[in-house]
Each structure stands twice: as structure tokens, then as C-alpha cells.
Design a protein around this motif. Structure first.
Motif, PDB file in Angstrom:
ATOM      1  N   GLY A 117       0.797  -1.212   0.000  1.00 22.63           N
ATOM      2  CA  GLY A 117       0.000   0.000   0.000  1.00 22.63           C
ATOM      3  C   GLY A 117       0.833   1.268   0.000  1.00 22.63           C
ATOM      4  N   ASP A 118       0.182   2.369   0.322  1.00 27.64           N
ATOM      5  CA  ASP A 118       0.809   3.687   0.308  1.00 27.64           C
ATOM      6  C   ASP A 118       1.584   3.902   1.602  1.00 27.64           C
ATOM      7  N   THR A 119       2.875   4.175   1.480  1.00 27.68           N
ATOM      8  CA  THR A 119       3.730   4.389   2.656  1.00 27.68           C
ATOM      9  C   THR A 119       4.179   5.847   2.766  1.00 27.68           C
ATOM     10  N   PHE A 120       3.433   6.759   2.129  1.00 29.95           N
ATOM     11  CA  PHE A 120       3.849   8.168   2.119  1.00 29.95           C
ATOM     12  C   PHE A 120       3.932   8.740   3.534  1.00 29.95           C
ATOM     13  N   LEU A 121       2.916   8.483   4.361  1.00 34.84           N
ATOM     14  CA  LEU A 121       2.919   9.012   5.731  1.00 34.84           C
ATOM     15  C   LEU A 121       4.072   8.427   6.541  1.00 34.84           C
ATOM     16  N   ASN A 122       4.350   7.142   6.312  1.00 33.91           N
ATOM     17  CA  ASN A 122       5.469   6.507   7.013  1.00 33.91           C
ATOM     18  C   ASN A 122       6.799   7.126   6.604  1.00 33.91           C
ATOM     19  N   GLU A 123       6.950   7.395   5.327  1.00 31.98           N
ATOM     20  CA  GLU A 123       8.177   8.016   4.847  1.00 31.98           C
ATOM     21  C   GLU A 123       8.329   9.437   5.399  1.00 31.98           C
ATOM     22  N   MET A 124       7.223  10.172   5.514  1.00 37.47           N
ATOM     23  CA  MET A 124       7.282  11.518   6.075  1.00 37.47           C
ATOM     24  C   MET A 124       7.676  11.477   7.543  1.00 37.47           C
ATOM     25  N   LEU A 125       7.187  10.471   8.277  1.00 37.38           N
ATOM     26  CA  LEU A 125       7.578  10.327   9.679  1.00 37.38           C
ATOM     27  C   LEU A 125       9.061  10.010   9.793  1.00 37.38           C
ATOM     28  N   VAL A 126       9.535   9.096   8.937  1.00 36.49           N
ATOM     29  CA  VAL A 126      10.965   8.771   8.937  1.00 36.49           C
ATOM     30  C   VAL A 126      11.791  10.017   8.628  1.00 36.49           C
ATOM     31  N   PHE A 127      11.355  10.793   7.659  1.00 37.12           N
ATOM     32  CA  PHE A 127      12.061  12.023   7.296  1.00 37.12           C
ATOM     33  C   PHE A 127      12.084  13.002   8.469  1.00 37.12           C
ATOM     34  N   THR A 128      10.949  13.156   9.151  1.00 34.27           N
ATOM     35  CA  THR A 128      10.872  14.083  10.289  1.00 34.27           C
ATOM     36  C   THR A 128      11.796  13.655  11.419  1.00 34.27           C
ATOM     37  N   VAL A 129      11.784  12.368  11.736  1.00 31.10           N
ATOM     38  CA  VAL A 129      12.662  11.866  12.800  1.00 31.10           C
ATOM     39  C   VAL A 129      14.124  12.029  12.402  1.00 31.10           C
ATOM     40  N   ALA A 130      14.434  11.786  11.130  1.00 33.45           N
ATOM     41  CA  ALA A 130      15.816  11.947  10.664  1.00 33.45           C
ATOM     42  C   ALA A 130      16.274  13.397  10.771  1.00 33.45           C
ATOM     43  N   VAL A 131      15.367  14.328  10.485  1.00 38.61           N
ATOM     44  CA  VAL A 131      15.705  15.747  10.634  1.00 38.61           C
ATOM     45  C   VAL A 131      16.022  16.068  12.090  1.00 38.61           C
ATOM     46  N   LEU A 132      15.206  15.543  13.020  1.00 39.03           N
ATOM     47  CA  LEU A 132      15.389  15.829  14.440  1.00 39.03           C
ATOM     48  C   LEU A 132      16.668  15.211  14.990  1.00 39.03           C
ATOM     49  N   PHE A 133      16.950  13.979  14.591  1.00 39.42           N
ATOM     50  CA  PHE A 133      18.043  13.234  15.206  1.00 39.42           C
ATOM     51  C   PHE A 133      19.330  13.223  14.389  1.00 39.42           C
ATOM     52  N   VAL A 134      19.260  13.584  13.123  1.00 39.13           N
ATOM     53  CA  VAL A 134      20.469  13.579  12.291  1.00 39.13           C
ATOM     54  C   VAL A 134      20.811  14.985  11.811  1.00 39.13           C
ATOM     55  N   LEU A 135      19.865  15.623  11.134  1.00 38.43           N
ATOM     56  CA  LEU A 135      20.163  16.908  10.502  1.00 38.43           C
ATOM     57  C   LEU A 135      20.397  18.023  11.521  1.00 38.43           C
ATOM     58  N   ILE A 136      19.545  18.125  12.543  1.00 39.41           N
ATOM     59  CA  ILE A 136      19.707  19.194  13.533  1.00 39.41           C
ATOM     60  C   ILE A 136      21.022  19.066  14.300  1.00 39.41           C
ATOM     61  N   PRO A 137      21.394  17.881  14.838  1.00 40.84           N
ATOM     62  CA  PRO A 137      22.719  17.768  15.468  1.00 40.84           C
ATOM     63  C   PRO A 137      23.858  18.103  14.511  1.00 40.84           C
ATOM     64  N   PHE A 138      23.711  17.695  13.242  1.00 40.23           N
ATOM     65  CA  PHE A 138      24.749  18.000  12.253  1.00 40.23           C
ATOM     66  C   PHE A 138      24.882  19.508  12.052  1.00 40.23           C
ATOM     67  N   LEU A 139      23.756  20.219  11.979  1.00 39.03           N
ATOM     68  CA  LEU A 139      23.799  21.675  11.821  1.00 39.03           C
ATOM     69  C   LEU A 139      24.398  22.344  13.056  1.00 39.03           C
ATOM     70  N   LEU A 140      24.089  21.822  14.243  1.00 32.63           N
ATOM     71  CA  LEU A 140      24.682  22.366  15.471  1.00 32.63           C
ATOM     72  C   LEU A 140      26.194  22.175  15.471  1.00 32.63           C
ATOM     73  N   ILE A 141      26.638  21.041  14.951  1.00 32.29           N
ATOM     74  CA  ILE A 141      28.084  20.798  14.847  1.00 32.29           C
ATOM     75  C   ILE A 141      28.726  21.792  13.887  1.00 32.29           C
ATOM     76  N   LEU A 142      28.061  22.025  12.754  1.00 33.20           N
ATOM     77  CA  LEU A 142      28.595  22.981  11.785  1.00 33.20           C
ATOM     78  C   LEU A 142      28.675  24.391  12.382  1.00 33.20           C
ATOM     79  N   VAL A 143      27.642  24.791  13.140  1.00 34.18           N
ATOM     80  CA  VAL A 143      27.655  26.111  13.782  1.00 34.18           C
ATOM     81  C   VAL A 143      28.796  26.193  14.793  1.00 34.18           C
ATOM     82  N   SER A 144      28.956  25.142  15.595  1.00 37.17           N
ATOM     83  CA  SER A 144      30.033  25.129  16.597  1.00 37.17           C
ATOM     84  C   SER A 144      31.394  25.261  15.937  1.00 37.17           C
ATOM     85  N   TYR A 145      31.601  24.514  14.856  1.00 36.30           N
ATOM     86  CA  TYR A 145      32.907  24.563  14.206  1.00 36.30           C
ATOM     87  C   TYR A 145      33.090  25.834  13.388  1.00 36.30           C
ATOM     88  N   GLY A 146      31.986  26.439  12.959  1.00 34.00           N
ATOM     89  CA  GLY A 146      32.113  27.749  12.330  1.00 34.00           C
ATOM     90  C   GLY A 146      32.683  28.769  13.307  1.00 34.00           C
TER      91      GLY A 146
END
Length: 337
Positions: A213-242
Motif C-alpha cells: 500500500g501507500d507508505t507516504f505518511l510513514n516516509e514523512m515520519l521517517v524524514f521528520t525523525v531523521a531531521v530531528l536526530f540527524v540533521l539538527i545535530p549536524f547543523l549544530l556541529i557545523l555552527v560550533s565549528y564555524g
């Protein structure tokens, strides 16, 4: 064993178990891969185990003794509580790799690739939780270096022992409820047709490919969690090293700048290896990439990073190297007593 051999009883077993194909597409290299990954696993356990041991037993690596009073002396302070984080990071790497490599070795050695639904869900939950912990720990380590280099006079107050414990504890437990929820959400999907997971562990992208079936909502949840747990810490690291790089460039001495960049480069290597592969895996569209690409990327954040972690943090660190040289003699003296 060929993947086609598992297709006979798919309709009977698809809801109860899956098949981790791993590297079955290269049958002539199964024994070579088994020996190679076994060697890598032993190296990971020994290397990270030694890092944990010396950071727990060597007094010079436990207590902050160097404080920076100026731009020329901040280098050692950048290292002081980092041993607390590096020790926990090594412990995390051992846990992380132990979730994936033993089962991979079992599959390569016995050619038995089936995994139960419960075991697959448990493996995914541990991988996601430990992955979130690694993201947070790397961000905490970047903040530690920012505090040491950019605010050296306030550093002993900002990064005291209590704060270090709170940051590490928060890194370990903060991702647990969300990742358990995400795992339950993934395995609540209906799976039909093939039960073949074209991967060497139960990861989100290959599991979504098996869902009906359609897994669009599941993929959006995975994307949201990845942003919270991967992208945001990565951006904080970039700011710190800047901010760190900006401070380093203001140093009048070329020697001091070189030492400062060398101090921070080890952490940046680990950040690049881990976050680079994780971001591409979890934040790219589902239609892009292939199963083979996913497997290669997964090798980076599950195996390559744990392998290089002890080398990066020891070979580029004179205090750790000194502790390593002293440890055998100290251990022998303790045995004689």
C-alpha cells in the motif's frame, strides 16, 4: 544460498520471519567476507575497548588539569573532558557494531539468513536508538570544543563533571521513546509478497520497500525523525565549528593555528564519516538510490566509523598515546602486587 531458494514458502512465513540477503549476490566470496568481517569485529572490540579502559583508569585522562588562559594555551583544555565523551563514544561503538556484525557473521558462516519478525524489530530499534545516541554525542563533543576554544575562561564552570554526566546521560536516553515508537510504526505496516530484505540488517529503507500500500505518511515520519536526530545535530556541529574556526583564525601564531586545527580534525573526520552516510541514507527520496548503494552507505556508519574511531582519537592525540605507552607497565605492576 541463493535468494530464489527462500521464495518457496514466502506466503506461509512472510508475517513471521524475513530473510536478510546481505551479500548473497556474491556467493564465491562468502568465506572471504566472513574472515574479513570477523577480523574487523575483533579490531573494533579491541580498539574501542582499549580506549574505554585507558580513559577510565589513567588519572591524567579523567581530571581536567589544563586550563587555557589565552589563545596560545587553549589546545590542551580542548582535550580535557573529551576523554569522558570519547570513552562513552567507544562504548557506544561497541554496542552499535554488536547489533549488526554478529548476525552478519552468522549468516556468512552458516548461510542461514532467516530472522524472525521480533528479532528484526528488536535489531532495528537498537540500531535507531544507538544511531540517535551517536548523533547527540558527536554534537556534545562539538559543543565541548566550542566551549573550550571560544570561552576558555568559563570552560571549567560550563563543562564541569556534573554537566558532562548530564549531557552523556541525555544522549543515551533521549532518543529511546521516539525510536521505539518509530520501530512499532514501521512493523505495524502490512507486509506482503516477498519477505526478502536486500540488506545485511533490518533497516528502515529496505523494510519500507516490502510494505504494502501507500507508505507516504510513514516516509514523512521517517524524514521528520531523521531531521530531528540527524540533521539538527549536524547543523549544530557545523555552527560550533564555524565559531571555532573563526576563533582559530584570529590566533597570531601559525603554529598555534596548526595545532588547533589538528586538535579538531579528528572529531571532524568522525562527523564526516557518520553524518555523511546517514544523511544520504535517511534523507534522500525513496525513489533515488538502490539496495546496493544503501548497503555500502550503511557499512560506513555501522562498521567503518567504529573501526576508525580508536585510531582517529588515539593516533592524533599525544596524551592518549602517552597513556597507551604507560598502561602495559602499569598493568604489569598491578598484577605483581
Amino acid at each position: 544460498m541463493e535468494p530464489q531458494k527462500y521464495l518457496v514458502n514466502v506466503n506461509l512465513t512472510s508475517m513471521m520471519e524475513f530473510v536478510l540477503l546481505g551479500f548473497s549476490d556474491i556467493p564465491n566470496l562468502q568465506m572471504f567476507l566472513f574472515v574479513m568481517f570477523l577480523f574487523i569485529y575483533v579490531i573494533i572490540l579491541m580498539g574501542n575497548g582499549i580506549i574505554i579502559l585507558i580513559t577510565r583508569t589513567d588519572q591524567t585522562l579523567q581530571t581536567p588539569i589544563y586550563f587555557f588562559l589565552g589563545n596560545f594555551s587553549f589546545l590542551e583544555i580542548c582535550y580535557t573532558p573529551m576523554y569522558f565523551f570519547v570513552g562513552n563514544f567507544s562504548l557506544l561503538e561497541i554496542c552499535y557494531v554488536s547489533v549488526t556484525l554478529p548476525r552478519m557473521l552468522t549468516s556468512l558462516g552458516t548461510q542461514r539468513r532467516t530472522i524472525s519478525l521480533a528479532a528484526c524489530a528488536t535489531q532495528m530499534c537498537f540500531i535507531l536508538t544507538l544511531g540517535a545516541t551517536e548523533c547527540f554525542l558527536l554534537a556534545v563533543m562539538a559543543y565541548d570544543r566550542y566551549a573550550a576554544i571560544c570561552n576558555p575562561l568559563h570552560y571549567p564552570l560550563v563543562m564541569n563533571h556534573k554537566v558532562c554526566i548530564q549531557l552523556v546521560a541525555g544522549s543515551w536516553i533521549s532518543g529511546i521513546p521516539i525510536q521505539i515508537g518509530q520501530t512499532c510504526q514501521i512493523f505495524s505496516l502490512p507486509f506482503c509478497g516477498s519477505n526478502l530484505i536486500n540488506h545485511f540488517f533490518c533497516d528502515i529503507p529496505p523494510m519500507l520497500k516490502l510494505a504494502c500500500g501507500d507508505t507516504f505518511l510513514n516516509e514523512m515520519l521517517v524524514f521528520t525523525v531523521a531531521v530531528l536526530f540527524v540533521l539538527i545535530p549536524f547543523l549544530l556541529i557545523l555552527v560550533s565549528y564555524g565559531k571555532i574556526i573563526s576563533t582559530i583564525l584570529k590566533l597570531p601564531s601559525a603554529t598555534s593555528r596548526g595545532k588547533a586545527f589538528s586538535t579538531c580534525s579528528s572529531h571532524l573526520m568522525v562527523v564526516a564519516l557518520f553524518f555523511g552516510s546517514a544523511i544520504v541514507t535517511y534523507l534522500r527520496p525513496k525513489t533515488q538510490g538502490s539496495a546496493e548503494t544503501d548497503k555500502v552507505l550503511s557499512l560506513f556508519y555501522t562498521i567503518v566509523t567504529p573501526v576508525f574511531n580508536p585510531m582517529i582519537y588515539s593516533l592524533r592525540n599525544k596524551d592518549v598515546m602517552m597513556a597507551l605507552r604507560k598502561w602495559p607497565g602499569k598493568h604489569l605492576r598491578s598484577l605483581k602486587k
